[in-house]
Design a protein around this motif. Structure first.
Motif, PDB file in Angstrom:
ATOM      1  N   THR A  83       0.845  -1.196   0.000  1.00 44.90           N
ATOM      2  CA  THR A  83       0.000   0.000   0.000  1.00 44.90           C
ATOM      3  C   THR A  83       0.880   1.245   0.000  1.00 44.90           C
ATOM      4  O   THR A  83       0.564   2.243  -0.655  1.00 44.90           O
ATOM      5  CB  THR A  83      -0.936   0.005   1.219  1.00 44.90           C
ATOM      6  OG1 THR A  83      -1.781  -1.153   1.170  1.00 44.90           O
ATOM      7  CG2 THR A  83      -1.810   1.255   1.246  1.00 44.90           C
ATOM      8  N   ARG A  86       2.241   1.785  -3.554  1.00 42.02           N
ATOM      9  CA  ARG A  86       1.223   2.364  -4.432  1.00 42.02           C
ATOM     10  C   ARG A  86       0.934   3.811  -4.073  1.00 42.02           C
ATOM     11  O   ARG A  86       0.748   4.668  -4.946  1.00 42.02           O
ATOM     12  CB  ARG A  86      -0.064   1.531  -4.341  1.00 42.02           C
ATOM     13  CG  ARG A  86       0.058   0.126  -4.905  1.00 42.02           C
ATOM     14  CD  ARG A  86       0.281   0.117  -6.410  1.00 42.02           C
ATOM     15  NE  ARG A  86      -0.830   0.721  -7.113  1.00 42.02           N
ATOM     16  CZ  ARG A  86      -1.878   0.028  -7.586  1.00 42.02           C
ATOM     17  NH1 ARG A  86      -1.921  -1.290  -7.405  1.00 42.02           N
ATOM     18  NH2 ARG A  86      -2.846   0.623  -8.220  1.00 42.02           N
ATOM     19  N   ASP A  90       1.047   7.096  -6.454  1.00 42.56           N
ATOM     20  CA  ASP A  90      -0.174   7.879  -6.665  1.00 42.56           C
ATOM     21  C   ASP A  90       0.017   9.335  -6.251  1.00 42.56           C
ATOM     22  O   ASP A  90      -0.514  10.247  -6.896  1.00 42.56           O
ATOM     23  CB  ASP A  90      -1.339   7.273  -5.890  1.00 42.56           C
ATOM     24  CG  ASP A  90      -1.774   5.916  -6.439  1.00 42.56           C
ATOM     25  OD1 ASP A  90      -1.401   5.596  -7.588  1.00 42.56           O
ATOM     26  OD2 ASP A  90      -2.465   5.170  -5.716  1.00 42.56           O
ATOM     27  N   ARG A 123      -0.039  -6.422  -7.125  1.00 46.66           N
ATOM     28  CA  ARG A 123      -0.201  -5.044  -6.677  1.00 46.66           C
ATOM     29  C   ARG A 123       0.642  -4.076  -7.503  1.00 46.66           C
ATOM     30  O   ARG A 123       0.250  -2.928  -7.725  1.00 46.66           O
ATOM     31  CB  ARG A 123       0.175  -4.923  -5.201  1.00 46.66           C
ATOM     32  CG  ARG A 123      -0.805  -5.593  -4.262  1.00 46.66           C
ATOM     33  CD  ARG A 123      -2.104  -4.820  -4.183  1.00 46.66           C
ATOM     34  NE  ARG A 123      -1.936  -3.575  -3.425  1.00 46.66           N
ATOM     35  CZ  ARG A 123      -2.768  -2.545  -3.467  1.00 46.66           C
ATOM     36  NH1 ARG A 123      -3.808  -2.578  -4.270  1.00 46.66           N
ATOM     37  NH2 ARG A 123      -2.561  -1.477  -2.723  1.00 46.66           N
ATOM     38  N   LEU A 124       1.797  -4.535  -7.947  1.00 51.53           N
ATOM     39  CA  LEU A 124       2.663  -3.671  -8.759  1.00 51.53           C
ATOM     40  C   LEU A 124       2.283  -3.701 -10.234  1.00 51.53           C
ATOM     41  O   LEU A 124       2.899  -3.018 -11.046  1.00 51.53           O
ATOM     42  CB  LEU A 124       4.128  -4.096  -8.597  1.00 51.53           C
ATOM     43  CG  LEU A 124       4.720  -3.907  -7.189  1.00 51.53           C
ATOM     44  CD1 LEU A 124       6.143  -4.458  -7.143  1.00 51.53           C
ATOM     45  CD2 LEU A 124       4.708  -2.441  -6.775  1.00 51.53           C
ATOM     46  N   GLU A 125       1.286  -4.524 -10.559  1.00 49.82           N
ATOM     47  CA  GLU A 125       0.772  -4.628 -11.930  1.00 49.82           C
ATOM     48  C   GLU A 125       1.890  -4.936 -12.919  1.00 49.82           C
ATOM     49  O   GLU A 125       2.089  -4.261 -13.930  1.00 49.82           O
ATOM     50  CB  GLU A 125       0.048  -3.327 -12.318  1.00 49.82           C
ATOM     51  CG  GLU A 125      -1.138  -3.013 -11.422  1.00 49.82           C
ATOM     52  CD  GLU A 125      -1.820  -1.694 -11.766  1.00 49.82           C
ATOM     53  OE1 GLU A 125      -1.271  -0.951 -12.595  1.00 49.82           O
ATOM     54  OE2 GLU A 125      -2.889  -1.427 -11.208  1.00 49.82           O
ATOM     55  N   ARG A 157      11.004   1.322  -8.256  1.00 48.19           N
ATOM     56  CA  ARG A 157      10.023   2.269  -7.734  1.00 48.19           C
ATOM     57  C   ARG A 157      10.543   3.059  -6.534  1.00 48.19           C
ATOM     58  O   ARG A 157       9.862   3.949  -6.044  1.00 48.19           O
ATOM     59  CB  ARG A 157       8.744   1.517  -7.356  1.00 48.19           C
ATOM     60  CG  ARG A 157       7.974   1.053  -8.598  1.00 48.19           C
ATOM     61  CD  ARG A 157       7.067  -0.126  -8.288  1.00 48.19           C
ATOM     62  NE  ARG A 157       6.218  -0.454  -9.434  1.00 48.19           N
ATOM     63  CZ  ARG A 157       6.619  -1.116 -10.502  1.00 48.19           C
ATOM     64  NH1 ARG A 157       7.872  -1.521 -10.613  1.00 48.19           N
ATOM     65  NH2 ARG A 157       5.782  -1.369 -11.494  1.00 48.19           N
ATOM     66  N   ARG A 385       8.130   5.527 -11.505  1.00 49.56           N
ATOM     67  CA  ARG A 385       6.815   4.895 -11.683  1.00 49.56           C
ATOM     68  C   ARG A 385       6.929   3.660 -12.570  1.00 49.56           C
ATOM     69  O   ARG A 385       7.867   3.485 -13.329  1.00 49.56           O
ATOM     70  CB  ARG A 385       5.846   5.889 -12.315  1.00 49.56           C
ATOM     71  CG  ARG A 385       5.610   7.118 -11.442  1.00 49.56           C
ATOM     72  CD  ARG A 385       4.754   8.129 -12.182  1.00 49.56           C
ATOM     73  NE  ARG A 385       4.546   9.310 -11.374  1.00 49.56           N
ATOM     74  CZ  ARG A 385       3.560   9.448 -10.507  1.00 49.56           C
ATOM     75  NH1 ARG A 385       2.696   8.475 -10.340  1.00 49.56           N
ATOM     76  NH2 ARG A 385       3.427  10.564  -9.795  1.00 49.56           N
TER      77      ARG A 385
END
Length: 387
Positions: A83, A86, A90, A123-125, A157, A385
């Motif tokens: 979380t 992400r 974001d 989650r990290l796509e 990231r 990103r």
């Protein structure tokens, strides 16, 4: 500065990750920063709502929405830590991550590591195919290759990757980190060194930590069996054993150590100091730890340590003298323990060097360095990103 910390270890869990996150947050708040700490809590109560994992001292955080911050600091890569990953992307703010756990070393020991890795990839796509996800179920080189790919995506990231030791920083090489790497060990709280206050009689060898395979209890038990040839009245205390108690008891019996080894469950951290005072030497046989706060705590209390991991030879705060290291073999480790018990000059030297390192590397030194890392990350281009 507004800083959001994300940690998957719940309060009271006896591990270095939880204690490191707690100390970091406490120091930052005392310095005037606005800090949020997100970590698993009960379904109703403080913290991130979470569910317990059966037969594990682990809670899995449920989805939540954190408050916006200027810097994100992740201490783990479970649901709570992800979380944080992400949120940093974001919000367009820097992501600082402390790499507390050796992902590659733990993957073949704990089943939750491959499961967690699959969750991270989702989650990290990362767009993995079903075949690539299935590679996480195959121990050895196949799983390692898939975990390295995941690690590279994580490091891509980060603005800054914090390594708790130089050994950990060197272990980043397979991930080809684009992030800046900073070595910043977690400090230990100041303690008052004291002399041994254990019961009279034979020497007491102390081990603090889990009894699971990654901590190498087999090496410790075999070494202690050899030590008892020269010191038949010696005792071994295993503190912090939760899982594998039956297995350890079987191994203790098989090695003829019944009645000479005390196996204790984890105790509140405040009670560990009494065990340091009751021991003559701390035995540390793990070769998978990224730092181990146990070592620094023992040294700060005046207890000499014998370490089987050459990667942890350098103490936090030390400039010259290193820890007393030996090969991770039963005969070598037994010999090192015996030397520490019998050689008064060596013992005094190891104790002196440990105390000096502990007094040099204070929480205040750690705080100043961490604040510089945050400031530098904010001046950088920010988090990288996903493509």
């Amino acid at each position: 500065m507004r800083i959001a910390h994300f940690c998957d270890s719940q309060p009271g869990r006896p591990d270095g990750v939880s204690r490191s996150a707690e100390m970091t947050v406490r120091l930052l708040r005392a310095a005037g920063h606005e800090v949020e700490l997100y970590r698993p809590g009960p379904l109703r109560g403080p913290g991130v709502r979470s569910l317990p994992v059966p037969l594990r001292q682990v809670r899995v955080g449920l989805p939540f929405t954190p408050r916006r911050a200027e810097v994100v600091h992740a201490h783990s890569t479970g649901p709570v830590g992800m979380t944080g990953f992400r949120a940093a992307a974001d919000w367009g703010v820097p992501l600082v991550a402390t790499w507390h756990t050796d992902l590659l070393a733990y993957a073949d020991v704990f089943t939750e590591v491959p499961v967690g890795a699959a969750w991270c990839a989702l989650r990290l796509e990362l767009g993995w195919s079903p075949r690539e996800f299935l590679e996480l179920t195959r121990p050895g080189a196949v799983r390692r290759r898939r975990l390295v790919e995941l690690g590279r995506a994580m490091f891509a990231r980060m603005a800054v990757a914090i390594a708790p030791s130089a050994k950990t920083a060197a272990g980043f090489a397979p991930f080809e980190p684009a992030a800046e790497v900073c070595v910043l060990p977690t400090p230990v709280s100041a303690v008052t060194p004291s002399t041994r206050q254990g019961p009279p009689g034979g020497a007491v060898v102390l081990s603090v930590g889990r009894g699971t395979a990654e901590k190498n209890p087999e090496l410790l038990l075999r070494a202690f069996a050899r030590l008892r040839v020269a010191r038949p009245d010696a005792r071994l205390v295993l503190l912090g054993v939760h899982q594998r108690r039956r297995y350890l008891n079987r191994r203790i019996a098989a090695l003829g150590l019944d009645g000479h080894v005390d196996v204790h469950p984890p105790v509140p951290h405040a009670e560990v100091a009494a065990h340091y005072r009751a021991a003559d030497v701390l035995a540390f046989t793990s070769t998978t730890d990224t730092q181990s706060l146990v070592l620094a705590e023992a040294e700060a209390s005046g207890l000499p340590v014998v370490v089987a991991d050459p990667g942890l030879a350098v103490r936090p705060g030390a400039t010259e003298a290193g820890r007393f290291i030996c090969e991770p073999e039963p005969e070598a480790f037994a010999g090192a323990l015996l030397r520490m018990l019998d050689d008064d000059d060596l013992r005094a030297s190891v104790i002196r060097d440990g105390l000096a390192a502990a007094s040099a590397y204070t929480p205040e030194v750690f705080l100043r360095r961490l604040e510089l890392i945050y400031e530098k990350s904010r001046r950088s281009l920010g988090p990288r990103r996903a493509g």
